[in-house]
Design a protein around this motif. Structure first.
Motif, mmCIF file in Angstrom:
data_model
loop_
_atom_site.group_PDB
_atom_site.id
_atom_site.type_symbol
_atom_site.label_atom_id
_atom_site.label_comp_id
_atom_site.label_asym_id
_atom_site.label_seq_id
_atom_site.Cartn_x
_atom_site.Cartn_y
_atom_site.Cartn_z
ATOM 1 N N MET A 3 -4.408 28.185 4.551
ATOM 2 C CA MET A 3 -3.842 27.277 5.539
ATOM 3 C C MET A 3 -2.349 27.562 5.721
ATOM 4 S SD MET A 3 -3.693 23.102 5.547
ATOM 5 C CE MET A 3 -2.672 23.040 4.076
ATOM 6 N N THR A 4 -1.929 27.674 6.981
ATOM 7 C CA THR A 4 -0.508 27.823 7.289
ATOM 8 C C THR A 4 0.064 26.452 7.614
ATOM 9 O OG1 THR A 4 -0.803 30.066 8.141
ATOM 10 C CG2 THR A 4 1.174 28.878 8.823
ATOM 11 N N ARG A 5 1.098 26.068 6.899
ATOM 12 C CA ARG A 5 1.725 24.766 7.121
ATOM 13 C C ARG A 5 2.890 24.922 8.098
ATOM 14 N NH1 ARG A 5 -0.157 24.462 1.755
ATOM 15 N NH2 ARG A 5 -1.064 22.427 1.231
ATOM 16 N N ARG A 6 2.901 24.118 9.129
ATOM 17 C CA ARG A 6 3.990 24.142 10.103
ATOM 18 C C ARG A 6 5.169 23.317 9.581
ATOM 19 N NH1 ARG A 6 3.697 24.969 15.456
ATOM 20 N NH2 ARG A 6 4.526 22.899 15.949
ATOM 21 N N VAL A 7 6.345 23.934 9.558
ATOM 22 C CA VAL A 7 7.569 23.270 9.092
ATOM 23 C C VAL A 7 8.544 23.211 10.258
ATOM 24 C CG1 VAL A 7 9.530 23.390 7.510
ATOM 25 C CG2 VAL A 7 7.250 24.100 6.735
ATOM 26 N N TYR A 38 3.819 29.424 5.511
ATOM 27 C CA TYR A 38 4.590 28.471 6.306
ATOM 28 C C TYR A 38 4.968 29.089 7.656
ATOM 29 C CZ TYR A 38 5.059 26.036 1.853
ATOM 30 O OH TYR A 38 4.788 25.396 0.665
ATOM 31 N N ASP A 70 3.368 19.736 9.657
ATOM 32 C CA ASP A 70 3.028 19.327 8.294
ATOM 33 C C ASP A 70 4.261 18.741 7.618
ATOM 34 O OD1 ASP A 70 1.317 19.738 5.623
ATOM 35 O OD2 ASP A 70 3.338 20.506 5.247
ATOM 36 N N THR A 71 5.395 19.430 7.781
ATOM 37 C CA THR A 71 6.647 19.037 7.134
ATOM 38 C C THR A 71 7.755 18.984 8.170
ATOM 39 O OG1 THR A 71 5.977 20.086 5.057
ATOM 40 C CG2 THR A 71 8.336 19.651 5.356
ATOM 41 N N ALA A 98 3.384 13.685 10.791
ATOM 42 C CA ALA A 98 3.664 14.673 9.750
ATOM 43 C C ALA A 98 3.159 14.192 8.390
ATOM 44 C CB ALA A 98 5.164 14.958 9.672
ATOM 45 N N ARG A 99 2.859 15.152 7.515
ATOM 46 C CA ARG A 99 2.444 14.813 6.155
ATOM 47 C C ARG A 99 3.626 14.341 5.313
ATOM 48 N NH1 ARG A 99 1.684 18.050 1.242
ATOM 49 N NH2 ARG A 99 2.434 19.865 2.419
ATOM 50 N N ASP A 173 2.931 22.362 -3.006
ATOM 51 C CA ASP A 173 1.928 22.950 -2.118
ATOM 52 C C ASP A 173 1.127 24.061 -2.788
ATOM 53 O OD1 ASP A 173 2.870 21.287 -0.121
ATOM 54 O OD2 ASP A 173 4.084 22.829 0.838
ATOM 55 N N HIS A 174 1.823 24.918 -3.549
ATOM 56 C CA HIS A 174 1.199 26.160 -4.020
ATOM 57 C C HIS A 174 1.345 26.431 -5.511
ATOM 58 C CE1 HIS A 174 0.415 27.230 0.112
ATOM 59 N NE2 HIS A 174 1.691 27.056 0.413
#
Length: 318
Positions: A3-7, A38, A70-71, A98-99, A173-174
């Motif tokens: 999963m790619t998280r959008r920042v 990201y 996401d962030t 947003a998360r 996250d990781h």
């Protein structure tokens, strides 16, 4: 990682360029992860060129037209930002999707202007604590932390603390391994946990030469050792008399007092961020015993270790 998280980094007019540095940990994480963990975007209220405090313009995307992130990170300048009602509304809408949301340094004022920090714990730069408390009495300001996490809301102290905050996000996250690689890739001297005080004893000493800086670094790495003046002088390759004179000239204090200060700082961090028995904290920090540590805390801070631990509250859950 699939999963790619959008920042999204939201920059305010007259933002400080140091705020852009918070994007670096996420980009370095992509490199060490070997994939796009990201997807980082620079945003502003309406998009287009945004002028930094030093006059350079940075191109940004409009916050309202962007897909959910996401962030979401908010960076301001070196003075208290002015948040228009329209911007506050846009920020509330984006934060709701947003998360997690973070206010970097004075960006905490922007989050508070949007009503996002009411009833929550937060921090900001220590210099602006009185203004923050006066403007946002519903927020519980914890000015003795470099970053604070309360649910989905993160806030950091000075701009450099935003790097620590970003690395902590990557760890959540990781995992620790990737966060450690990112910290090493950024050549961070050490990763600072959020509970660390904004004022660093190491910085307060402000030694000018590599010789004395090396001694201080050695002392901080070896707090369990006796760390006598003779031992530290040997690290500096000086006689005890020469070393003591040079150390005091550079730091304004004696080697013994500096060692005690470093031990107190380390012990305070362990008291706030671990559940080690107080006797074990005393040993790890290099105090001969619990009673000697108690006397040192009373002399330096006017409170005992048990009170510091009780005041720290429950440990944050990753």
């Amino acid at each position: 990682m699939t999963m790619t998280r959008r920042v999204g980094l939201v920059i305010c007019p007259d933002f400080d360029f140091m705020g852009l540095a918070v994007t670096s940990p996420f980009m370095v994480a992509n490199r060490y992860a070997g994939e796009a963990a990201y997807d980082v975007h620079v945003l502003s209220e309406r998009g287009g060129p945004i002028r930094a405090g030093l006059g350079v313009e940075v191109t940004s995307e409009p916050l309202a037209d962007s897909p959910p992130f996401d962030t979401l990170l908010v960076a301001a300048g070196i003075t208290i930002p002015q948040t228009s009602p329209d911007f506050a509304a846009r920020l509330r809408a984006a934060a709701g999707a947003a998360r997690r949301v973070a206010g970097l340094c004075l960006g905490a004022f922007t989050l508070a202007d949007a009503g996002l920090l009411d009833g929550r714990r937060a921090t900001t730069h220590w210099h602006f604590a009185p203004q923050f408390r006066a403007r946002y009495p519903a927020c519980h300001l914890d000015i003795d932390k470099i970053y604070v996490v309360d649910g989905p809301f993160w806030t950091s102290a000075g701009m450099s603390a935003a790097i620590d905050l970003a690395v902590a996000m990557i760890e959540r996250d990781h995992g620790r391994d990737l966060a450690h690689k990112v910290a090493r890739g950024l050549v961070m001297e050490r990763r600072r946990a959020g509970g660390q005080a904004q004022h660093s004893a190491f910085l307060e000493f402000d030694a000018r030469t590599d010789r004395i800086q090396a001694v201080l670094a050695y002392a901080r790495r070896n707090l369990r050792l006796p760390l006598t003046t003779e031992a530290l002088a040997a690290v500096a390759c000086l006689s005890p008399r020469q070393f003591t004179r040079l150390f005091r000239a550079e730091t304004g204090t004696s080697p013994a007092k500096a060692v005690e200060t470093l031990r107190l700082e380390a012990a305070r961090l362990m008291l706030e961020q671990s559940r080690l028995p107080i006797e074990e904290v005393a040993q790890e920090a290099g105090f001969a015993n619990r009673e000697r540590m108690r006397r040192s805390f009373l002399r330096a801070h006017g409170e005992v270790p048990r009170r510091i631990r009780n005041g720290a509250g429950p440990l944050a859950v990753p």
